[in-house]
Design a protein around this motif. Structure first.
Motif, mmCIF file in Angstrom:
data_model
loop_
_atom_site.group_PDB
_atom_site.id
_atom_site.type_symbol
_atom_site.label_atom_id
_atom_site.label_comp_id
_atom_site.label_asym_id
_atom_site.label_seq_id
_atom_site.Cartn_x
_atom_site.Cartn_y
_atom_site.Cartn_z
ATOM 1 N N TYR A 1 -5.249 68.303 33.331
ATOM 2 C CA TYR A 1 -5.295 69.878 33.145
ATOM 3 C C TYR A 1 -5.065 70.629 31.820
ATOM 4 C CZ TYR A 1 -3.475 74.646 34.045
ATOM 5 O OH TYR A 1 -3.120 75.846 34.072
ATOM 6 N N LYS B 1 -7.174 72.947 29.241
ATOM 7 C CA LYS B 1 -6.734 74.106 28.819
ATOM 8 C C LYS B 1 -7.061 74.129 27.315
ATOM 9 C CE LYS B 1 -2.479 75.946 30.010
ATOM 10 N NZ LYS B 1 -1.350 76.059 30.454
ATOM 11 N N LEU C 1 -15.015 76.933 34.495
ATOM 12 C CA LEU C 1 -15.163 75.227 34.771
ATOM 13 C C LEU C 1 -16.525 74.827 34.623
ATOM 14 C CD1 LEU C 1 -12.039 75.660 35.929
ATOM 15 C CD2 LEU C 1 -12.555 73.801 37.491
ATOM 16 N N SER D 1 -11.796 71.195 39.940
ATOM 17 C CA SER D 1 -12.747 70.250 39.116
ATOM 18 C C SER D 1 -13.599 69.482 39.849
ATOM 19 C CB SER D 1 -12.021 69.627 37.943
ATOM 20 O OG SER D 1 -11.041 68.508 38.480
ATOM 21 N N ARG E 1 -4.028 72.349 41.557
ATOM 22 C CA ARG E 1 -5.285 73.244 41.711
ATOM 23 C C ARG E 1 -6.534 72.937 41.043
ATOM 24 N NH1 ARG E 1 -6.041 77.890 44.882
ATOM 25 N NH2 ARG E 1 -4.273 76.926 46.133
ATOM 26 N N TYR E 2 -6.242 72.589 39.686
ATOM 27 C CA TYR E 2 -7.391 72.438 38.768
ATOM 28 C C TYR E 2 -7.871 71.114 39.284
ATOM 29 C CZ TYR E 2 -9.531 70.209 34.606
ATOM 30 O OH TYR E 2 -10.345 69.707 33.916
ATOM 31 N N GLN E 3 -7.198 70.348 39.603
ATOM 32 C CA GLN E 3 -7.525 68.546 40.090
ATOM 33 C C GLN E 3 -8.488 68.801 40.993
ATOM 34 O OE1 GLN E 3 -7.320 65.766 38.708
ATOM 35 N NE2 GLN E 3 -5.881 66.038 36.915
ATOM 36 N N LEU F 1 -3.766 81.279 36.287
ATOM 37 C CA LEU F 1 -3.877 80.353 35.529
ATOM 38 C C LEU F 1 -3.790 80.640 34.020
ATOM 39 C CD1 LEU F 1 -6.614 77.553 36.538
ATOM 40 C CD2 LEU F 1 -4.313 77.613 37.031
ATOM 41 N N LEU G 1 -12.914 81.587 37.524
ATOM 42 C CA LEU G 1 -12.551 80.284 37.380
ATOM 43 C C LEU G 1 -13.465 79.248 37.449
ATOM 44 C CD1 LEU G 1 -10.055 78.276 36.714
ATOM 45 C CD2 LEU G 1 -9.473 78.412 39.284
ATOM 46 N N LEU H 1 -4.347 79.955 30.568
ATOM 47 C CA LEU H 1 -5.047 79.139 29.701
ATOM 48 C C LEU H 1 -4.784 79.264 28.520
ATOM 49 C CD1 LEU H 1 -8.646 79.544 31.172
ATOM 50 C CD2 LEU H 1 -6.957 77.551 31.774
#
Length: 564
Positions: free
Chosen positions: A310, A314, A296, A56, A51-53, A434, A292, A436
């Motif tokens: 990812y 973090k 970012l 971002s 999901r981060y990919q 998430l 979120l 972190l």
């Protein structure tokens, strides 16, 4: 307080005077867009890293154009707060540096939404403050230092080139007949100035870039003793060249002044990143609502470019902001989840005014102008204030659960600590946040299967097919029109379904979720291997030497005390 380039230093002075007294700082951002094709590919069963990919990539397309910070300072009774709200208008001023140097995207719906809420785009584009994160700032500083070291060497090169020019008047290009008189006039002006020892400065008339090039070359050709330094001056009335006669001592002073001017301009260009540096150094808890995208953008624009990895991301967040709280996550988690049927910011603010929450007294500060700061949702400063207000009421509620006697701003409460460093995740079925500050949730998905059809089935038929196993909830797989996730309502039936239904049939194929993911990973690896084998050389590309990671550079800057 609305903050633009012209009053940034005033806002920084106020922020410095109060930040170390703060219980927490609330944060909110407004963006040029929040969705893209990546959003449609969100998968409810993907990992936090996956999901981060996707997010971002979205964040790197858009800009945060307004950042709201609201500092909450506890009063002496420890049961009330004074709020210091700031709305920072932000816009990059240089096309050649920073994470958005190649431009940015705007999402039509986002721009219309902001416009409908009377967002002031003129303040953003005309008066928005610039920003350079610590990495870009360090690169720019190094370039300035290198440029200053070789300043006089480059000046000598210009004099030497002028001697080698083959065109008339020692120019490097041929002059059109229409410009002959201009050249003669400039030569006369330069020669008269050089012969008059009482005149140290010569200001040329405002002219075009082409004519300024002619003037520069004439100056270097006519000043044979190399005692002159020209510069271009830009004013509202026009652009012109200013030439100065300098002896050796004055040359050194001129270089020093130019160096200081360049550093001063660089300091101005750092802009909003100074605010983030103050926030980071204070190590104060930072609060947001559904934050979120805020985090970012904060990292990508004002700290360091978002890394591909990812876990590196973090680490950057934990280094910069070790104490993060998301009121959206808190409102959707026990023990207060039952009180928030609607967890949007506006709804959460209204609900938190009622029992069992205490309507904590919060007054605006007298040091800054807050007269127009009321009921203005989607102004980042006001949203930050509302978010902080909701958080303060939640704090009071948690204190009542633990019978805490430290007032309503005890962020060390045992019931509050599980929320530290966790940010709400959307469109994820079994991973609510998430993490972190630690390991992410790894739920069991033994009861989840993937069903792929040769011809589409209606949902009712899919549900009926699993009725003998306690029923199932079919959900479409994103970006795949012939596949569904099958979520068993009775998790204990997963073994029976695995034994009796998993396999390839006439109309469909059914696989366990983990097997399907493993097969996808293997297929992707095979495609990569095939592309290597079928490449012109048939060789595996040479592995690049690992460069210094973003987090290493950022952490080193922090250790050296450099600004962000």
């Amino acid at each position: 307080m609305e903050v633009i380039s012209s009053n940034l230093n005033e806002a920084i002075d106020i922020l410095k005077s109060i930040i170390n007294k703060a219980a927490f700082v609330a944060l909110d951002g407004e963006f040029t867009g929040i969705n893209s094709d990546e959003s449609r590919a969100f998968d409810m069963f993907e990992s936090p890293a996956q999901r981060y990919q996707k997010i971002s990539k979205i964040v790197q397309n858009f800009l945060m154009i307004q950042c709201g910070l609201c500092v909450f300072v506890p009063n002496e009774d420890k049961k009330s707060f004074t709020a210091f709200p700031f709305s920072f208008y932000i816009f990059p001023q240089d096309d050649n540096s920073g994470p958005n140097k190649n431009g940015f995207s705007c999402q039509i719906s986002s721009i219309k939404f902001l416009s409908q809420h009377k967002f002031n785009f003129n303040k953003v584009f005309n008066d928005g403050m610039p920003y350079l994160n610590s990495i870009v700032e360090a690169e720019c500083r190094m370039k300035i230092e290198e440029k200053m070291k070789s300043m006089w060497e480059k000046e000598d090169e210009k004099y030497n080139r002028a001697k080698e020019n083959k065109y008339p008047y020692q120019l490097s290009f041929k002059i059109a007949d229409s410009d002959q008189q201009f050249v003669k006039d400039m030569i006369q002006l330069i020669d008269e100035w050089l012969s008059d020892n009482s005149k140290k400065i010569l200001q040329f008339p405002s002219c075009s870039g082409y004519h300024r090039k002619i003037i520069y070359e004439l100056l270097y050709a006519r000043c044979t003793d190399k005692n002159m330094l020209p510069e271009t001056v830009r004013e509202e009335s026009g652009i012109y060249i200013l030439a100065k006669k300098l002896d050796e001592k004055e040359k050194a002073q001129a270089a020093e002044e130019k160096f200081k001017t360049q550093l001063s301009k660089l300091d101005d260009a750092v802009g909003f990143c100074k605010v983030i540096d103050i926030l980071r150094k204070a190590n104060v808890p930072v609060v947001g609502h559904n934050m979120l995208h805020d985090i970012l953008h904060l990292v990508h624009q004002f700290i360091a470019p978002l890394p591909n990895d990812y876990y590196e991301f973090k680490e950057i967040v934990n280094t910069a902001f070790p104490n993060l709280y998301d009121t959206k996550l808190m409102a959707t988690t026990e023990p207060i989840k039952t009180y928030f049927a609607d967890s949007s910011l506006a709804a959460a603010e209204k609900r938190s005014q009622k029992e069992p929450f205490q309507n904590v007294s919060i007054e605006f500060c007298k040091e800054i102008d807050c007269k127009d700061f009321h009921e203005h949702y989607h102004d980042a400063g006001y949203d930050a204030y509302i978010c902080g207000t909701v958080f303060a009421r939640m704090l009071y509620y948690y204190d009542t659960l633990t019978e805490d006697e430290n007032g309503c701003c005890n962020l060390q409460s045992e019931v509050l600590q599980p929320f530290n460093g966790k940010i709400k995740m959307h469109r994820m079925l079994d991973i609510p946040y998430l993490n972190l500050s630690g390991d992410d949730v790894r739920p069991s998905r033994e009861h989840v299967f993937v069903m792929r059809f040769k011809e589409p089935w209606p949902l009712s038929k899919i549900a009926d097919y699993f009725s003998a196993f306690g029923g199932a909830k079919p959900m479409p797989v994103p970006m795949d029109e012939t596949s569904f996730y099958i979520i068993l309502l009775n998790e204990k039936e997963s073994v029976n379904v695995s034994n009796k239904l998993v396999g390839e049939f006439q109309d469909f194929t059914l696989q366990k979720f983990e097997s399907d993911r493993l097969e996808k990973t293997s297929s992707a690896a095979k495609r990569k291997a095939d592309s290597i084998v079928n490449s012109p050389t048939g060789q595996i590309p040479a592995k690049k030497e690992k460069s210094e990671s973003t987090v290493q550079r950022f952490s080193q800057n922090l250790q050296n005390g450099e600004t962000i």
